[in-house]
Design a protein around this motif. Structure first.
Motif, mmCIF file in Angstrom:
data_model
loop_
_atom_site.group_PDB
_atom_site.id
_atom_site.type_symbol
_atom_site.label_atom_id
_atom_site.label_comp_id
_atom_site.label_asym_id
_atom_site.label_seq_id
_atom_site.Cartn_x
_atom_site.Cartn_y
_atom_site.Cartn_z
ATOM 1 N N PRO A 32 0.825 -1.215 0.000
ATOM 2 C CA PRO A 32 0.000 0.000 0.000
ATOM 3 C C PRO A 32 0.859 1.265 0.000
ATOM 4 O O PRO A 32 1.886 1.337 0.678
ATOM 5 C CB PRO A 32 -0.824 -0.117 1.285
ATOM 6 N N ILE A 33 0.414 2.262 -0.763
ATOM 7 C CA ILE A 33 1.128 3.531 -0.879
ATOM 8 C C ILE A 33 0.182 4.647 -0.443
ATOM 9 O O ILE A 33 -0.985 4.664 -0.820
ATOM 10 C CB ILE A 33 1.557 3.800 -2.342
ATOM 11 N N SER A 34 0.706 5.569 0.346
ATOM 12 C CA SER A 34 -0.061 6.759 0.700
ATOM 13 C C SER A 34 0.849 7.977 0.618
ATOM 14 O O SER A 34 2.062 7.867 0.758
ATOM 15 C CB SER A 34 -0.674 6.635 2.094
ATOM 16 N N VAL A 35 0.244 9.125 0.383
ATOM 17 C CA VAL A 35 0.982 10.376 0.294
ATOM 18 C C VAL A 35 0.569 11.235 1.475
ATOM 19 O O VAL A 35 -0.596 11.621 1.590
ATOM 20 C CB VAL A 35 0.700 11.111 -1.033
ATOM 21 N N LEU A 36 1.520 11.495 2.368
ATOM 22 C CA LEU A 36 1.258 12.299 3.556
ATOM 23 C C LEU A 36 2.030 13.606 3.456
ATOM 24 O O LEU A 36 2.882 13.903 4.264
ATOM 25 C CB LEU A 36 1.670 11.527 4.812
ATOM 26 N N ALA A 37 1.716 14.377 2.433
ATOM 27 C CA ALA A 37 2.416 15.635 2.177
ATOM 28 C C ALA A 37 1.386 16.676 1.769
ATOM 29 O O ALA A 37 0.264 16.346 1.392
ATOM 30 C CB ALA A 37 3.447 15.450 1.071
ATOM 31 N N ASP A 38 1.793 17.932 1.852
ATOM 32 C CA ASP A 38 0.920 19.008 1.401
ATOM 33 C C ASP A 38 0.776 18.946 -0.113
ATOM 34 O O ASP A 38 1.768 18.810 -0.831
ATOM 35 C CB ASP A 38 1.490 20.368 1.809
ATOM 36 N N THR A 39 -0.446 19.060 -0.569
ATOM 37 C CA THR A 39 -0.726 19.048 -1.999
ATOM 38 C C THR A 39 -1.386 20.363 -2.399
ATOM 39 O O THR A 39 -1.919 21.078 -1.558
ATOM 40 C CB THR A 39 -1.657 17.880 -2.380
ATOM 41 N N THR A 40 -1.334 20.655 -3.683
ATOM 42 C CA THR A 40 -1.986 21.842 -4.229
ATOM 43 C C THR A 40 -3.073 21.389 -5.190
ATOM 44 O O THR A 40 -2.814 20.589 -6.090
ATOM 45 C CB THR A 40 -0.969 22.722 -4.984
ATOM 46 N N GLU A 41 -4.272 21.870 -4.976
ATOM 47 C CA GLU A 41 -5.408 21.540 -5.837
ATOM 48 C C GLU A 41 -5.239 22.232 -7.185
ATOM 49 O O GLU A 41 -4.829 23.388 -7.259
ATOM 50 C CB GLU A 41 -6.698 22.017 -5.170
ATOM 51 N N ILE A 42 -5.571 21.535 -8.256
ATOM 52 C CA ILE A 42 -5.507 22.093 -9.597
ATOM 53 C C ILE A 42 -6.933 22.186 -10.128
ATOM 54 O O ILE A 42 -7.645 21.179 -10.189
ATOM 55 C CB ILE A 42 -4.676 21.204 -10.542
#
Length: 139
Positions: A32-42
């Protein structure tokens, strides 16, 4: 084999350096992969298109994913190493990109609509080739 993701509802961008290491290899091993970082909505206009191809090459496979969308806002990420998170109508999310090179290639073209009333904007094409290029995420 070619597949297309239907019903993209949300696009986000994240700096590749904030991703966990070796996401392609981990995904290939069904971890399993998860992203626990700040993202920017496009924000996007119309329906984004995402397709990926799987190629058999010399006893191994490689994948190529292409994401295309239109946006009416300035797109400043074309000269940075960024990854993209796609959320679909099915409730599934996918990652295009990794912490390690090669990074996704982002091409941005400015488009101007005809005088009949279509708006101007930016056409963005993201392509990435890896051993696993459309990585399922757990959010």
């Amino acid at each position: 084999m070619k597949q297309i993701l239907p019903g993209i509802l949300r696009l986000q961008v994240v700096d590749c350096s904030l991703l966990p290491p070796n996401v392609s290899l981990k995904s290939k091993a069904n971890l399993p992969i998860s992203v626990l970082a700040d993202t920017t909505e496009i924000s996007f206009v119309g329906s984004p298109k995402c397709e990926y191809n799987i190629k058999n090459d010399n006893n191994s496979t490689s994948e190529k994913t292409i994401l295309e969308f239109l946006t009416d806002e300035y797109f400043p990420f074309d000269e940075q190493n960024v990854a993209f998170i796609i959320s679909c109508a099915s409730g599934k999310s996918y990652l295009i990109g990794a912490r390690e090179s090669p990074f996704p290639v982002v091409n941005v073209k400015e488009i101007i609509g005809p005088p009949s009333g279509d708006s101007a904007g930016f056409q963005v094409e993201v392509s990435w080739v890896s051993i696993k290029s459309l990585i399922p995420l757990i959010l």
